[in-house]
Write a protein that holds these residues in place. Structure first.
Motif, PDB file in Angstrom:
ATOM      1  N   LEU A   1       0.670  -1.315  -0.023  1.00  0.00           N
ATOM      2  CA  LEU A   1      -0.057   0.025   0.024  1.00  0.00           C
ATOM      3  C   LEU A   1       0.806   1.090   0.035  1.00  0.00           C
ATOM      4  CD1 LEU A   1      -2.795  -0.815   2.532  1.00  0.00           C
ATOM      5  CD2 LEU A   1      -2.947  -1.080   0.286  1.00  0.00           C
ATOM      6  N   GLY A   2       2.082   1.074  -0.163  1.00  0.00           N
ATOM      7  CA  GLY A   2       3.014   2.325  -0.042  1.00  0.00           C
ATOM      8  C   GLY A   2       3.596   2.746   1.456  1.00  0.00           C
ATOM      9  N   TYR A   3       3.440   1.793   2.369  1.00  0.00           N
ATOM     10  CA  TYR A   3       3.816   2.502   3.838  1.00  0.00           C
ATOM     11  C   TYR A   3       5.435   1.921   3.889  1.00  0.00           C
ATOM     12  CZ  TYR A   3      -0.920   2.640   5.712  1.00  0.00           C
ATOM     13  OH  TYR A   3      -2.366   2.892   6.149  1.00  0.00           O
ATOM     14  N   GLU A   4       5.989   2.626   4.694  1.00  0.00           N
ATOM     15  CA  GLU A   4       7.370   2.069   4.674  1.00  0.00           C
ATOM     16  C   GLU A   4       7.468   1.898   6.116  1.00  0.00           C
ATOM     17  OE1 GLU A   4      11.847   4.710   5.341  1.00  0.00           O
ATOM     18  OE2 GLU A   4       9.995   5.822   4.451  1.00  0.00           O
ATOM     19  N   ILE A   5       7.951   0.696   6.226  1.00  0.00           N
ATOM     20  CA  ILE A   5       8.312   0.006   7.659  1.00  0.00           C
ATOM     21  C   ILE A   5       9.490   0.517   8.327  1.00  0.00           C
ATOM     22  CG2 ILE A   5       8.423  -2.391   8.941  1.00  0.00           C
ATOM     23  CD1 ILE A   5       5.859  -1.757   7.168  1.00  0.00           C
ATOM     24  N   LEU A   6       9.180   0.964   9.541  1.00  0.00           N
ATOM     25  CA  LEU A   6      10.441   1.834  10.037  1.00  0.00           C
ATOM     26  C   LEU A   6      10.936   0.805  11.180  1.00  0.00           C
ATOM     27  CD1 LEU A   6       9.171   5.268  10.638  1.00  0.00           C
ATOM     28  CD2 LEU A   6      10.296   4.410   8.876  1.00  0.00           C
ATOM     29  N   ILE A   7      10.181   0.102  11.886  1.00  0.00           N
ATOM     30  CA  ILE A   7      10.620  -0.400  13.086  1.00  0.00           C
ATOM     31  C   ILE A   7       9.645  -1.741  13.144  1.00  0.00           C
ATOM     32  CG2 ILE A   7      11.047  -0.733  15.507  1.00  0.00           C
ATOM     33  CD1 ILE A   7      11.756   2.116  15.559  1.00  0.00           C
ATOM     34  N   ARG A   8      10.280  -2.920  13.466  1.00  0.00           N
ATOM     35  CA  ARG A   8       9.206  -4.114  14.009  1.00  0.00           C
ATOM     36  C   ARG A   8       9.616  -4.561  15.426  1.00  0.00           C
ATOM     37  NH1 ARG A   8       8.862  -8.814   9.328  1.00  0.00           N
ATOM     38  NH2 ARG A   8       7.925  -9.627  11.127  1.00  0.00           N
TER      39      ARG A   8
ATOM     40  N   GLU B   1       2.319  13.900  13.291  1.00  0.00           N
ATOM     41  CA  GLU B   1       0.890  13.211  12.998  1.00  0.00           C
ATOM     42  C   GLU B   1       1.385  11.732  13.320  1.00  0.00           C
ATOM     43  OE1 GLU B   1      -1.535  13.988   9.755  1.00  0.00           O
ATOM     44  OE2 GLU B   1      -0.532  15.659   9.377  1.00  0.00           O
ATOM     45  N   CYS B   2       0.403  11.057  14.070  1.00  0.00           N
ATOM     46  CA  CYS B   2       0.471   9.638  14.129  1.00  0.00           C
ATOM     47  C   CYS B   2      -0.948   8.999  14.574  1.00  0.00           C
ATOM     48  CB  CYS B   2       1.324   9.189  15.400  1.00  0.00           C
ATOM     49  SG  CYS B   2       1.064   9.884  16.923  1.00  0.00           S
TER      50      CYS B   2
ATOM     51  N   GLU C   1       5.233  -3.867  23.785  1.00  0.00           N
ATOM     52  CA  GLU C   1       5.705  -4.020  22.418  1.00  0.00           C
ATOM     53  C   GLU C   1       4.626  -3.498  21.657  1.00  0.00           C
ATOM     54  OE1 GLU C   1       7.297  -7.453  19.910  1.00  0.00           O
ATOM     55  OE2 GLU C   1       5.466  -7.784  20.445  1.00  0.00           O
ATOM     56  N   ILE C   2       5.137  -2.751  20.549  1.00  0.00           N
ATOM     57  CA  ILE C   2       4.252  -2.298  19.316  1.00  0.00           C
ATOM     58  C   ILE C   2       4.914  -3.052  18.250  1.00  0.00           C
ATOM     59  CG2 ILE C   2       3.805  -0.347  17.618  1.00  0.00           C
ATOM     60  CD1 ILE C   2       4.547   1.379  20.002  1.00  0.00           C
ATOM     61  N   ASP C   3       4.075  -3.781  17.556  1.00  0.00           N
ATOM     62  CA  ASP C   3       4.379  -4.785  16.489  1.00  0.00           C
ATOM     63  C   ASP C   3       5.148  -4.102  15.310  1.00  0.00           C
ATOM     64  OD1 ASP C   3       3.312  -7.052  17.677  1.00  0.00           O
ATOM     65  OD2 ASP C   3       1.428  -6.637  17.076  1.00  0.00           O
ATOM     66  N   ILE C   4       4.535  -3.200  14.847  1.00  0.00           N
ATOM     67  CA  ILE C   4       5.156  -2.579  13.584  1.00  0.00           C
ATOM     68  C   ILE C   4       4.729  -0.756  13.893  1.00  0.00           C
ATOM     69  CG2 ILE C   4       4.878  -2.000  11.262  1.00  0.00           C
ATOM     70  CD1 ILE C   4       3.649  -4.835  11.080  1.00  0.00           C
ATOM     71  N   VAL C   5       6.080  -0.196  13.485  1.00  0.00           N
ATOM     72  CA  VAL C   5       5.862   1.077  13.380  1.00  0.00           C
ATOM     73  C   VAL C   5       6.312   1.513  11.839  1.00  0.00           C
ATOM     74  CG1 VAL C   5       7.047   3.300  14.003  1.00  0.00           C
ATOM     75  CG2 VAL C   5       6.693   1.485  15.874  1.00  0.00           C
ATOM     76  N   ALA C   6       5.254   2.069  11.284  1.00  0.00           N
ATOM     77  CA  ALA C   6       5.421   2.330   9.549  1.00  0.00           C
ATOM     78  C   ALA C   6       5.239   4.052   9.434  1.00  0.00           C
ATOM     79  CB  ALA C   6       4.595   1.571   9.044  1.00  0.00           C
ATOM     80  N   LEU C   7       5.599   4.056   8.432  1.00  0.00           N
ATOM     81  CA  LEU C   7       5.373   5.713   7.833  1.00  0.00           C
ATOM     82  C   LEU C   7       4.233   5.620   6.499  1.00  0.00           C
ATOM     83  CD1 LEU C   7       6.226   8.321   8.863  1.00  0.00           C
ATOM     84  CD2 LEU C   7       7.961   8.258   7.183  1.00  0.00           C
ATOM     85  N   GLU C   8       3.294   6.442   6.632  1.00  0.00           N
ATOM     86  CA  GLU C   8       2.408   6.608   5.662  1.00  0.00           C
ATOM     87  C   GLU C   8       2.282   7.967   5.466  1.00  0.00           C
ATOM     88  OE1 GLU C   8      -2.015   5.426   4.081  1.00  0.00           O
ATOM     89  OE2 GLU C   8      -2.050   6.374   6.007  1.00  0.00           O
TER      90      GLU C   8
END
Length: 106
Positions: free
Chosen positions: A18-25, A85-86, A33-40
């Motif tokens: 979908l165009g997200y950039e995965i930053l941290i898993r 923004e988050c 824990e946060i499973d995925i941190v991504a940038l949209e």
């Protein structure tokens, strides 16, 4: 392979498509824990991933207690990596189906 990692891998593939950039898993802090941190685009997205599990439906396992821990982890994350923004999303995986719940809250 652990089921959690398998579901997170599927969620990352889906988000990337979908165009997200995965930053941290698997961002860990003292609250959990946060499973995925991504940038949209310019929005930082914190993603909780749940897959099929015996008993409760995956989405039902994202309850008030779980969301509270996620929000405390987000506060810790933002101390290190401020963002304008988050939002919090959930990816629910049941068999071959992926459901993307955007902007979930307490």
């Amino acid at each position: 392979m652990k089921k959690g990692k398998y579901f997170e891998d599927l969620a990352c593939q889906y988000l990337t498509s979908l165009g997200y950039e995965i930053l941290i898993r698997n961002f860990h802090c003292r609250y959990g824990e946060i499973d995925i941190v991504a940038l949209e685009g310019e929005t930082l997205v914190f993603v909780e991933v749940k897959g099929t599990h015996t008993g409760l439906e995956p989405a039902e396992r994202i309850d008030y207690k779980k969301l509270s821990k996620i929000y405390m982890c987000i506060d810790e994350f933002l101390k290190e990596y401020p963002a304008r923004e988050c939002r919090v999303d959930a990816i629910i995986i049941k068999g071959n189906q992926i459901e993307h719940l955007r902007n979930i809250s307490l």
